[in-house]
Design a protein around this motif. Structure first.
Motif, PDB file in Angstrom:
ATOM      1  N   ASP A  13      48.828  68.768  56.303  1.00 16.69           N
ATOM      2  CA  ASP A  13      49.177  67.662  57.195  1.00 16.69           C
ATOM      3  C   ASP A  13      48.109  67.474  58.270  1.00 16.69           C
ATOM      4  O   ASP A  13      47.768  66.338  58.639  1.00 16.69           O
ATOM      5  CB  ASP A  13      50.543  67.900  57.848  1.00 16.69           C
ATOM      6  CG  ASP A  13      51.690  67.729  56.867  1.00 16.69           C
ATOM      7  OD1 ASP A  13      51.484  67.044  55.840  1.00 16.69           O
ATOM      8  OD2 ASP A  13      52.789  68.263  57.124  1.00 16.69           O
ATOM      9  N   GLN A  14      47.579  68.576  58.789  1.00 19.39           N
ATOM     10  CA  GLN A  14      46.531  68.473  59.798  1.00 19.39           C
ATOM     11  C   GLN A  14      45.271  67.827  59.207  1.00 19.39           C
ATOM     12  O   GLN A  14      44.629  66.989  59.848  1.00 19.39           O
ATOM     13  CB  GLN A  14      46.197  69.864  60.352  1.00 19.39           C
ATOM     14  CG  GLN A  14      47.274  70.436  61.258  1.00 19.39           C
ATOM     15  CD  GLN A  14      46.970  71.874  61.673  1.00 19.39           C
ATOM     16  OE1 GLN A  14      46.538  72.689  60.855  1.00 19.39           O
ATOM     17  NE2 GLN A  14      47.184  72.185  62.946  1.00 19.39           N
ATOM     18  N   ALA A  15      44.919  68.213  57.996  1.00 21.43           N
ATOM     19  CA  ALA A  15      43.744  67.636  57.340  1.00 21.43           C
ATOM     20  C   ALA A  15      43.932  66.135  57.109  1.00 21.43           C
ATOM     21  O   ALA A  15      43.008  65.343  57.318  1.00 21.43           O
ATOM     22  CB  ALA A  15      43.486  68.346  56.014  1.00 21.43           C
ATOM     23  N   LYS A  16      45.145  65.747  56.707  1.00 20.99           N
ATOM     24  CA  LYS A  16      45.415  64.323  56.494  1.00 20.99           C
ATOM     25  C   LYS A  16      45.271  63.535  57.793  1.00 20.99           C
ATOM     26  O   LYS A  16      44.700  62.438  57.809  1.00 20.99           O
ATOM     27  CB  LYS A  16      46.819  64.133  55.920  1.00 20.99           C
ATOM     28  CG  LYS A  16      46.973  64.606  54.488  1.00 20.99           C
ATOM     29  CD  LYS A  16      48.408  64.426  54.003  1.00 20.99           C
ATOM     30  CE  LYS A  16      48.573  64.904  52.574  1.00 20.99           C
ATOM     31  NZ  LYS A  16      49.983  64.754  52.083  1.00 20.99           N
ATOM     32  N   GLN A  17      45.767  64.079  58.885  1.00 20.14           N
ATOM     33  CA  GLN A  17      45.697  63.384  60.166  1.00 20.14           C
ATOM     34  C   GLN A  17      44.244  63.248  60.639  1.00 20.14           C
ATOM     35  O   GLN A  17      43.871  62.236  61.243  1.00 20.14           O
ATOM     36  CB  GLN A  17      46.529  64.114  61.217  1.00 20.14           C
ATOM     37  CG  GLN A  17      48.030  64.050  60.978  1.00 20.14           C
ATOM     38  CD  GLN A  17      48.531  62.619  60.809  1.00 20.14           C
ATOM     39  OE1 GLN A  17      48.186  61.733  61.596  1.00 20.14           O
ATOM     40  NE2 GLN A  17      49.352  62.401  59.784  1.00 20.14           N
ATOM     41  N   ILE A  18      43.435  64.244  60.360  1.00 17.42           N
ATOM     42  CA  ILE A  18      42.013  64.161  60.721  1.00 17.42           C
ATOM     43  C   ILE A  18      41.350  63.012  59.977  1.00 17.42           C
ATOM     44  O   ILE A  18      40.574  62.241  60.553  1.00 17.42           O
ATOM     45  CB  ILE A  18      41.302  65.495  60.403  1.00 17.42           C
ATOM     46  CG1 ILE A  18      41.800  66.598  61.349  1.00 17.42           C
ATOM     47  CG2 ILE A  18      39.789  65.351  60.503  1.00 17.42           C
ATOM     48  CD1 ILE A  18      41.339  67.990  60.960  1.00 17.42           C
ATOM     49  N   ALA A  19      41.662  62.885  58.685  1.00 18.56           N
ATOM     50  CA  ALA A  19      41.079  61.801  57.890  1.00 18.56           C
ATOM     51  C   ALA A  19      41.617  60.440  58.317  1.00 18.56           C
ATOM     52  O   ALA A  19      40.866  59.479  58.464  1.00 18.56           O
ATOM     53  CB  ALA A  19      41.363  62.044  56.406  1.00 18.56           C
ATOM     54  N   LEU A  20      42.920  60.349  58.555  1.00 17.71           N
ATOM     55  CA  LEU A  20      43.530  59.070  58.938  1.00 17.71           C
ATOM     56  C   LEU A  20      43.030  58.582  60.292  1.00 17.71           C
ATOM     57  O   LEU A  20      42.978  57.372  60.538  1.00 17.71           O
ATOM     58  CB  LEU A  20      45.053  59.214  58.963  1.00 17.71           C
ATOM     59  CG  LEU A  20      45.734  59.360  57.593  1.00 17.71           C
ATOM     60  CD1 LEU A  20      47.199  59.716  57.762  1.00 17.71           C
ATOM     61  CD2 LEU A  20      45.590  58.065  56.788  1.00 17.71           C
ATOM     62  N   ALA A  21      42.630  59.507  61.157  1.00 19.27           N
ATOM     63  CA  ALA A  21      42.114  59.121  62.472  1.00 19.27           C
ATOM     64  C   ALA A  21      40.819  58.317  62.350  1.00 19.27           C
ATOM     65  O   ALA A  21      40.465  57.566  63.268  1.00 19.27           O
ATOM     66  CB  ALA A  21      41.871  60.357  63.331  1.00 19.27           C
ATOM     67  N   GLU A  22      40.132  58.442  61.204  1.00 22.07           N
ATOM     68  CA  GLU A  22      38.890  57.699  60.983  1.00 22.07           C
ATOM     69  C   GLU A  22      39.143  56.296  60.444  1.00 22.07           C
ATOM     70  O   GLU A  22      38.224  55.485  60.363  1.00 22.07           O
ATOM     71  CB  GLU A  22      37.996  58.459  59.989  1.00 22.07           C
ATOM     72  CG  GLU A  22      37.598  59.850  60.436  1.00 22.07           C
ATOM     73  CD  GLU A  22      36.716  59.827  61.669  1.00 22.07           C
ATOM     74  OE1 GLU A  22      35.831  58.955  61.731  1.00 22.07           O
ATOM     75  OE2 GLU A  22      36.921  60.669  62.564  1.00 22.07           O
ATOM     76  N   VAL A  23      40.397  55.993  60.083  1.00 20.42           N
ATOM     77  CA  VAL A  23      40.743  54.678  59.520  1.00 20.42           C
ATOM     78  C   VAL A  23      41.897  54.104  60.322  1.00 20.42           C
ATOM     79  O   VAL A  23      43.073  54.295  59.961  1.00 20.42           O
ATOM     80  CB  VAL A  23      41.128  54.793  58.024  1.00 20.42           C
ATOM     81  CG1 VAL A  23      41.304  53.402  57.420  1.00 20.42           C
ATOM     82  CG2 VAL A  23      40.077  55.582  57.254  1.00 20.42           C
ATOM     83  N   PRO A  24      41.628  53.434  61.426  1.00 19.25           N
ATOM     84  CA  PRO A  24      42.703  52.898  62.278  1.00 19.25           C
ATOM     85  C   PRO A  24      43.675  52.020  61.493  1.00 19.25           C
ATOM     86  O   PRO A  24      43.260  51.136  60.745  1.00 19.25           O
ATOM     87  CB  PRO A  24      41.929  52.086  63.316  1.00 19.25           C
ATOM     88  CG  PRO A  24      40.570  52.719  63.366  1.00 19.25           C
ATOM     89  CD  PRO A  24      40.288  53.155  61.963  1.00 19.25           C
TER      90      PRO A  24
END
Length: 305
Positions: free
Chosen positions: A241-252
């Motif tokens: 979940d943490q890894a997903k949030q890191i990636a999603l933060a790059e795509v507003p």
């Protein structure tokens, strides 16, 4: 570099040369050597060896023809040369001045006296000169230069310098912070694009394809080529979940429902998360370090047109 058609032409030329000379001399010609190939490329480019930084220099083979591939940069500009391994003739080149790939095919003629050329009979005809000394057939070369354009006129609306500026602005970097590996006009899916590659002082590599007509970024990727994970005291891996949030933060605007590929993998013994986000008609592929959460790889494809 789309070289198949080029080397088909050159291989046919070298085959003709071999057939014409096989009755003259049985021994195989020796290669000129990589140092000589470098010197030929530098002389053709008008660049001194002291100002050149070679990225590629080695013997290669295409369609039965041996050649030296010599790529280097000088004063922030990229040069690419393919040089016949036996004759030293420059087969093709890409330089900042030419923009596109320049092809020179050298065809050696036989020592048989050639007929006088017929004036204006055939546009491609030329009058070859012949010379025969002892057992060696020196012949002459008929040089034909053509410009590779994929049967389409160049329609670039932006300059190479502008393409570099667009790539740097997207990466949040300045020209003083990077070293350019490649910057040239190319073709992708029937349209002209600038292929711009550069890396930073800590060896993070960026690769951009920019539409030559509109300046739109077609695709880009980012790789931490020499990435060294920071030392951690616990060695505890981050969660999925943490890894997903890191990636999603790059795509507003994107959410977990926009992640349609995601997996935990290992690279050289280290955990890493890999996944793909599809949002707003754009595809994002990412690689995240499983311990530090650092983004090791990021690729964007805006080809959906």
């Amino acid at each position: 570099m789309k070289r198949n058609a080029i080397y088909g032409l050159c291989a046919a030329a070298m085959l003709m040369a071999g057939l014409s000379g096989c009755g003259q001399q049985g021994s195989q010609a020796e290669y000129i050597g990589i140092d000589a190939a470098k010197a030929i490329a530098l002389e053709s480019a008008g660049v001194s060896e002291a100002n050149a930084s070679f990225s590629t220099a080695g013997l290669d083979k295409q369609n039965g023809m041996d050649f030296y591939a010599v790529d280097f940069t000088a004063n922030g500009q990229s040069y690419e040369y393919d040089i016949d391994a036996v004759t030293g003739v420059v087969i093709s080149s890409v330089t900042p001045q030419s923009g596109n790939e320049q092809v020179t095919a050298g065809v050696e003629t036989s020592a048989t006296p050639a007929p006088q050329a017929t004036p204006a009979a055939t546009p491609a005809a030329s009058t070859p000169n012949t010379a025969n000394t002892g057992a060696t057939n020196t012949g002459t070369q008929q040089n034909t230069t053509t410009q590779q354009n994929n049967n389409t006129q160049t329609t670039a609306g932006i300059t190479e310098s502008r393409a570099k500026e667009i790539a740097l602005a997207d990466a949040g970097l300045s020209s003083s912070q990077v070293t350019f590996i490649k910057s040239k006009l190319d073709w992708d899916d029937g349209r002209q694009v600038y292929d711009v590659e550069f890396y930073t002082s800590d060896y993070k590599e960026y690769d951009y394809e920019i539409d030559a007509s509109t300046g739109k970024i077609v695709s880009y990727d980012y790789d931490a080529e020499s990435y060294t994970p920071p030392a951690t005291s616990s060695g505890t891996a981050i969660t999925a979940d943490q890894a997903k949030q890191i990636a999603l933060a790059e795509v507003p605007g994107a959410t977990t429902s926009d992640i349609y590929e995601f997996e935990l993998d290992r690279d050289d013994g280290r955990l890493e998360y890999e996944g793909t986000i599809y949002y707003g008609g754009v595809e994002y592929e990412f690689t995240i370090d499983g311990y530090s959460g650092a983004i090791r790889g990021w690729e964007v494809d805006r080809n959906g047109r």
